[in-house]
Design a protein around this motif. Structure first.
Motif, mmCIF file in Angstrom:
data_model
loop_
_atom_site.group_PDB
_atom_site.id
_atom_site.type_symbol
_atom_site.label_atom_id
_atom_site.label_comp_id
_atom_site.label_asym_id
_atom_site.label_seq_id
_atom_site.Cartn_x
_atom_site.Cartn_y
_atom_site.Cartn_z
ATOM 1 N N VAL A 158 -8.334 -9.154 -9.730
ATOM 2 C CA VAL A 158 -7.303 -10.134 -10.072
ATOM 3 C C VAL A 158 -6.839 -10.821 -8.795
ATOM 4 O O VAL A 158 -6.413 -10.163 -7.839
ATOM 5 C CB VAL A 158 -6.115 -9.452 -10.773
ATOM 6 N N HIS A 160 -4.694 -13.023 -6.075
ATOM 7 C CA HIS A 160 -3.284 -13.044 -5.692
ATOM 8 C C HIS A 160 -2.562 -14.181 -6.430
ATOM 9 O O HIS A 160 -3.061 -15.302 -6.514
ATOM 10 C CB HIS A 160 -3.156 -13.255 -4.184
ATOM 11 N N TYR A 162 -1.751 -13.994 -9.678
ATOM 12 C CA TYR A 162 -2.002 -13.856 -11.117
ATOM 13 C C TYR A 162 -1.703 -12.428 -11.563
ATOM 14 O O TYR A 162 -1.972 -11.469 -10.839
ATOM 15 C CB TYR A 162 -3.451 -14.201 -11.458
ATOM 16 N N SER A 163 -1.159 -12.299 -12.754
ATOM 17 C CA SER A 163 -0.886 -10.975 -13.305
ATOM 18 C C SER A 163 -2.135 -10.425 -13.981
ATOM 19 O O SER A 163 -3.087 -11.169 -14.269
ATOM 20 C CB SER A 163 0.248 -11.056 -14.338
ATOM 21 N N ARG A 164 -2.121 -9.141 -14.269
ATOM 22 C CA ARG A 164 -3.241 -8.532 -14.981
ATOM 23 C C ARG A 164 -3.346 -9.101 -16.402
ATOM 24 O O ARG A 164 -4.451 -9.244 -16.933
ATOM 25 C CB ARG A 164 -3.087 -7.012 -15.014
ATOM 26 N N GLU A 244 -8.290 -2.167 -11.570
ATOM 27 C CA GLU A 244 -8.305 -3.368 -12.401
ATOM 28 C C GLU A 244 -9.582 -3.500 -13.234
ATOM 29 O O GLU A 244 -9.727 -4.447 -14.006
ATOM 30 C CB GLU A 244 -8.139 -4.606 -11.531
#
Length: 286
Positions: A158, A160, A162-164, A244
């Motif tokens: 993911v 930097h 941005y959220s999961r 992730e």
């Protein structure tokens, strides 16, 4: 892949060329295990996925290595996207007549949901694809060991900012677009109606991979293929990547599931046909 055909035929929209409508494949067709055609297809999937990972991960590492040494050099994001899309185009062309040219567990899962392949074939395909991806990424590391280790190994993560959740959404949408394209390109009614479709079948699939990479490289590096993500992650072997990694399985499988159901129930009208059949049966019993 040979399939049993219904005795009835459906006529294409132009009314000129009938085509045999494929029956849904049996879910547990153990007889496939006795056929060389299955093992030949599994080997084809293994080699194709190995080559896919080798070409694409080497392109990613090469681009990062070049741009690190001198800004604005190398193939750029567009070149990376072309590497993925172009590789799929070539490899689907090469093995499409042998295994169907899946090269992606999400595509295989979509075909399983759509009853186009058996569970036995799907499991063997996915194993072959994952092993091929691991070997392909391993070859890249063997050739480009230092840049591979220092530049992330081409593994998906993911980005930097941005959220999961955002990354998961991007993977779902990207895989939906890809599998939707695959189902449309391989629709037997289209290939019967348009003689040029089988020849050009790999082209829309390769372009789908290309444009999805353009959209999602800045978000996740673009997975949309669990084998691709697994191969790079396993060979690179980084804690953040593993934390992730679930995104790059859940997202593609959910996207493939939605695309398969959309094609089967909506575009092919099976939901309406089932409802009409239910109503007709109910009327007969009144």
């Amino acid at each position: 892949m040979p399939r049993a055909m219904e005795t009835s035929v459906e006529v294409t929209e132009n009314g000129k060329k009938p085509y045999p409508k494929p029956e849904p494949v049996r879910l547990l067709d153990m007889s496939e295990l006795t056929k060389w055609s299955l093992y030949r297809a599994v080997i084809a999937e293994f080699i194709a996925t190995l080559l896919f990972l080798y070409i694409t991960i080497a392109t990613v590492i090469g681009y990062k290595n070049q741009s690190k040494a001198e800004a604005c050099t190398g193939v750029g994001f567009e070149g990376v996207a072309w590497s993925f899309g172009g590789s799929i185009f070539v490899l689907v062309y090469c093995i499409g007549g042998i295994s169907g040219g899946h090269i992606n567990p999400a595509v295989t899962f979509g075909f399983l949901v759509g009853r186009k392949i058996s569970l036995v074939r799907a499991v063997l395909y996915i194993i072959a694809q994952c092993l091929g991806a691991i070997c392909g990424a391993g070859i890249v590391k063997g050739i480009m060991k230092h840049p591979f280790n220092s530049l992330g190994g081409g593994a998906n993560s993911v980005a930097h900012g941005y959220s999961r959740g955002a990354a998961l959404g991007a993977e779902i949408m990207g895989t939906f677009f890809l599998v939707y394209t695959v189902f449309s390109a391989t629709d037997p009614k289209r290939t019967a109606r348009d003689s040029f479709v089988p020849v050009l079948l790999p082209l829309p699939i390769g372009f789908a991979v290309f444009v999805v990479h353009l959209a999602t490289i800045p978000i996740t590096g673009t997975g949309i293929n669990p084998a691709r993500s697994l191969g790079a992650a396993l060979i690179y072997n980084n804690k953040k990547i593993w934390r992730e990694h679930w995104i790059f399985w859940v997202g593609p499988l959910v996207g493939a599931l939605i695309a398969a159901l959309y094609h089967k129930l909506v575009l092919k009208g099976e939901a309406v046909k089932a409802l009409s059949s239910f109503r007709s049966t109910g009327a007969m019993h009144k």
